[in-house]
Write a protein that holds these residues in place. Structure first.
Motif, PDB file in Angstrom:
ATOM      1  N   UNK A 284       0.819  -1.207   0.000  1.00 42.02           N
ATOM      2  CA  UNK A 284       0.000   0.000   0.000  1.00 42.02           C
ATOM      3  C   UNK A 284       0.857   1.263   0.000  1.00 42.02           C
ATOM      4  N   UNK A 285       2.114   1.136   0.383  1.00 41.22           N
ATOM      5  CA  UNK A 285       3.128   2.170   0.191  1.00 41.22           C
ATOM      6  C   UNK A 285       4.254   1.528  -0.602  1.00 41.22           C
ATOM      7  N   UNK A 286       4.711   2.210  -1.646  1.00 47.63           N
ATOM      8  CA  UNK A 286       5.801   1.704  -2.478  1.00 47.63           C
ATOM      9  C   UNK A 286       7.028   2.573  -2.266  1.00 47.63           C
ATOM     10  N   UNK A 287       8.133   1.931  -1.934  1.00 47.01           N
ATOM     11  CA  UNK A 287       9.369   2.665  -1.664  1.00 47.01           C
ATOM     12  C   UNK A 287      10.067   3.038  -2.964  1.00 47.01           C
ATOM     13  N   UNK A 288      10.645   4.221  -2.969  1.00 42.76           N
ATOM     14  CA  UNK A 288      11.451   4.693  -4.090  1.00 42.76           C
ATOM     15  C   UNK A 288      12.720   5.335  -3.528  1.00 42.76           C
ATOM     16  N   UNK A 289      13.806   5.329  -4.315  1.00 44.40           N
ATOM     17  CA  UNK A 289      15.013   6.047  -3.888  1.00 44.40           C
ATOM     18  C   UNK A 289      14.829   7.553  -4.094  1.00 44.40           C
ATOM     19  N   UNK A 290      15.921   8.293  -4.069  1.00 41.81           N
ATOM     20  CA  UNK A 290      15.839   9.736  -4.185  1.00 41.81           C
ATOM     21  C   UNK A 290      15.320  10.208  -5.531  1.00 41.81           C
ATOM     22  N   UNK A 291      14.774  11.411  -5.530  1.00 44.07           N
ATOM     23  CA  UNK A 291      14.303  12.030  -6.763  1.00 44.07           C
ATOM     24  C   UNK A 291      15.504  12.467  -7.589  1.00 44.07           C
ATOM     25  N   UNK A 292      15.451  12.216  -8.904  1.00 47.12           N
ATOM     26  CA  UNK A 292      16.518  12.648  -9.809  1.00 47.12           C
ATOM     27  C   UNK A 292      16.100  13.853 -10.629  1.00 47.12           C
ATOM     28  N   UNK A 293      14.847  13.859 -11.123  1.00 44.89           N
ATOM     29  CA  UNK A 293      14.391  14.957 -11.978  1.00 44.89           C
ATOM     30  C   UNK A 293      12.871  14.970 -12.023  1.00 44.89           C
ATOM     31  N   UNK A 294      12.318  16.091 -12.453  1.00 41.20           N
ATOM     32  CA  UNK A 294      10.881  16.265 -12.622  1.00 41.20           C
ATOM     33  C   UNK A 294      10.589  16.491 -14.100  1.00 41.20           C
ATOM     34  N   UNK A 295       9.501  15.900 -14.577  1.00 45.10           N
ATOM     35  CA  UNK A 295       9.148  16.017 -15.993  1.00 45.10           C
ATOM     36  C   UNK A 295       7.625  16.048 -16.117  1.00 45.10           C
ATOM     37  N   UNK A 296       7.061  17.246 -16.050  1.00 49.54           N
ATOM     38  CA  UNK A 296       5.616  17.371 -16.098  1.00 49.54           C
ATOM     39  C   UNK A 296       4.976  16.711 -14.890  1.00 49.54           C
ATOM     40  N   UNK A 297       4.116  15.706 -15.147  1.00 47.31           N
ATOM     41  CA  UNK A 297       3.494  14.989 -14.034  1.00 47.31           C
ATOM     42  C   UNK A 297       4.230  13.696 -13.695  1.00 47.31           C
ATOM     43  N   UNK A 298       5.447  13.565 -14.214  1.00 46.04           N
ATOM     44  CA  UNK A 298       6.252  12.376 -13.913  1.00 46.04           C
ATOM     45  C   UNK A 298       7.461  12.763 -13.069  1.00 46.04           C
ATOM     46  N   UNK A 299       7.811  11.847 -12.179  1.00 46.44           N
ATOM     47  CA  UNK A 299       8.992  12.022 -11.338  1.00 46.44           C
ATOM     48  C   UNK A 299       9.973  10.914 -11.664  1.00 46.44           C
ATOM     49  N   UNK A 300      11.197  11.300 -11.972  1.00 46.98           N
ATOM     50  CA  UNK A 300      12.253  10.325 -12.263  1.00 46.98           C
ATOM     51  C   UNK A 300      13.088  10.126 -11.002  1.00 46.98           C
ATOM     52  N   UNK A 301      13.423   8.851 -10.725  1.00 47.78           N
ATOM     53  CA  UNK A 301      14.171   8.518  -9.522  1.00 47.78           C
ATOM     54  C   UNK A 301      15.591   8.091  -9.872  1.00 47.78           C
ATOM     55  N   UNK A 302      16.435   8.052  -8.867  1.00 41.06           N
ATOM     56  CA  UNK A 302      17.856   7.806  -9.101  1.00 41.06           C
ATOM     57  C   UNK A 302      18.151   6.396  -9.584  1.00 41.06           C
ATOM     58  N   UNK A 303      17.186   5.469  -9.472  1.00 39.14           N
ATOM     59  CA  UNK A 303      17.415   4.112  -9.975  1.00 39.14           C
ATOM     60  C   UNK A 303      16.903   3.938 -11.404  1.00 39.14           C
ATOM     61  N   UNK A 304      16.467   5.024 -12.048  1.00 37.63           N
ATOM     62  CA  UNK A 304      16.017   4.970 -13.430  1.00 37.63           C
ATOM     63  C   UNK A 304      14.517   4.822 -13.597  1.00 37.63           C
ATOM     64  N   UNK A 305      13.798   4.463 -12.539  1.00 40.28           N
ATOM     65  CA  UNK A 305      12.352   4.352 -12.644  1.00 40.28           C
ATOM     66  C   UNK A 305      11.705   5.737 -12.696  1.00 40.28           C
TER      67      UNK A 305
END
Length: 443
Positions: A284-305
């Motif tokens: 119900x909560x999904x873990x992600x690493x740090x934020x790498x960049x913002x792109x409109x309504x998408x967030x890119x993370x440091x692991x490439x997701x």
């Protein structure tokens, strides 16, 4: 007030209330200033500048949070909610008759130091400007009021709504949305758990690992176990024992998809949450690493997701802000200010602080002890060492704190139990200094 005030206390949250009470206990005439229309500070849900949200509870247990002078009711839960805590602070003010000392709806604009050692506090109130001149000023305005956002910001542009945790009030803000919570502190964990029940999807981004501690270990509030160890063992040994206990009971954070901590336990503020680990294991909560960049309504993370989100909640902490003091008194920043025993300004006699610290445990007993130290000093019962020795002690403390906590605000860091014992020793030693000075003067 029948007697002109000798001391001004700025703020009427837990720190300011403790300061006003301690000063009154030793018959030092005091005036308090509070910007809000009631006492209680950050615990007053809905008050201006309060970061309280509807699901907020203590993350330290009742017995380890209460003032020594005003115990919390024994029939309360171990971790009371913000309403109980705000009421507790209001009861504290009422029980000890602090209301006639505190000027509500008075915002301090400027504090000026004079060559004769006095200070003028200028405030704006409901009937206009107010000025008082006093012998000493106690700063107790808190440091969870001015949100800190990522600086520099992340590359790219963002079309999703963005708020700081300071502006979060309740799960209705999250309903039906794809939510990204950024941060590893207690507020981040609380909000992520709230989102997991209300939002369409909940992501939790941590740039670095944190130790997530359940509120109960071995059937007891978890902070009571470390407190028992602190009275007997150095922090390095406590660290190893606690890490072993956490590994055996809940497992390491990376077992839940969270980044592994690069620092040891007790080398940062602990993050307490009963709900987060369960919500992670249920998806119900999904873990992600740090934020790498913002792109409109998408967030890119440091692991490439990358993920699409509707709302980003930045749980990235607060700036320490003391806007009414001359910047020259803050040595480049309030969060790096060297204070003797985290209380007294070595270069500005008469200026002291209550609550300008980050503790491994609760703040309430610590601000109570700090306040009593200030009160004893202003009543002539406690003497400070000379300024050179104060500065030397500050340098030694900073070296030790940097070795333990690194560059994460080492000047503000204290180990709850160790610091509480240190303040008690300081009061005893300083009282001897005061008696020695008095007896020498009398010869």
């Amino acid at each position: 007030m029948g007697v002109p005030p000798r001391v001004a206390v700025i703020g009427a949250g837990a720190a300011g209330l403790a300061a006003v009470k301690a000063l009154r206990d030793v018959d030092v005439a005091t005036v308090g200033f509070e910007a809000a229309d009631q006492v209680g500070g950050l615990w007053v849900y809905g008050a201006p500048d309060s970061p309280a949200y509807r699901t907020l509870h203590l993350n330290t247990s009742r017995g380890r949070t209460q003032f020594a002078d005003h115990p919390m009711p024994t029939d309360w839960p171990d971790y009371p909610d913000h309403r109980r805590v705000a009421g507790y602070l209001a009861d504290y003010a009422a029980r000890f008759g602090l209301a006639d000392t505190i000027r509500l709806r008075h915002t301090v604009r400027r504090v000026t130091q004079h060559s004769d050692g006095t200070w003028t506090v200028a405030a704006s109130g409901p009937t206009g400007p107010v000025e008082v001149t006093v012998d000493a000023v106690v700063v107790a305005n808190g440091h969870n009021r001015v949100p800190r956002l990522p600086d520099p910001g992340y590359p790219g542009t963002c079309t999703a709504e963005q708020i700081h945790s300071h502006d979060y009030r309740g799960p209705e803000q999250l309903a039906g949305r794809r939510v990204l919570v950024v941060g590893g502190g207690n507020s981040a964990m609380d909000i992520a758990v709230d989102a997991s029940y209300a939002a369409t999807r909940t992501l939790l981004s941590l740039r670095r690992g944190v130790w997530v501690v359940p509120k109960y270990l071995l059937g007891r509030p978890s902070d009571t176990l470390n407190g028992a160890l602190a009275r007997r063992l150095p922090w390095r040994l406590r660290q190893r024992i606690t890490e072993t206990m956490l590994s055996a009971t809940v497992g390491n954070p990376d077992r839940y998809g969270l980044p592994a901590p690069t620092h040891g336990f007790l080398q940062d503020h602990p993050t307490l949450s009963d709900g987060l680990l369960s919500r992670l294991t249920h998806g119900d909560v999904e873990a992600r690493p740090g934020v790498a960049a913002l792109d409109g309504d998408r967030v890119e993370f440091t692991d490439g997701r990358s993920d699409t989100v509707d709302l980003i909640i930045w749980c990235t902490g607060y700036r320490v802000d003391v806007p009414f003091l001359d910047p020259a008194l803050l040595a480049g920043g309030a969060d790096t200010l060297p204070l003797y025993r985290h209380v007294f300004h070595p270069d500005a006699p008469g200026l002291s602080f209550v609550g300008l610290m980050q503790s491994t445990g609760s703040a309430f007993p610590l601000v109570e002890a700090q306040a009593k130290l200030i009160a004893a000093h202003l009543a002539g019962r406690y003497a400070l060492p000379d300024p050179a020795r104060q500065r030397a002690a500050c340098r030694a403390e900073l070296r030790a704190a940097t070795a333990r906590w690194g560059q994460r605000r080492p000047a503000m860091r204290v180990d709850f139990d160790v610091y509480l014992a240190e303040l008690a020793r300081e009061l005893t030693v300083g009282s001897r200094r005061a008696r020695s000075t008095a007896s020498g003067a009398g010869r």
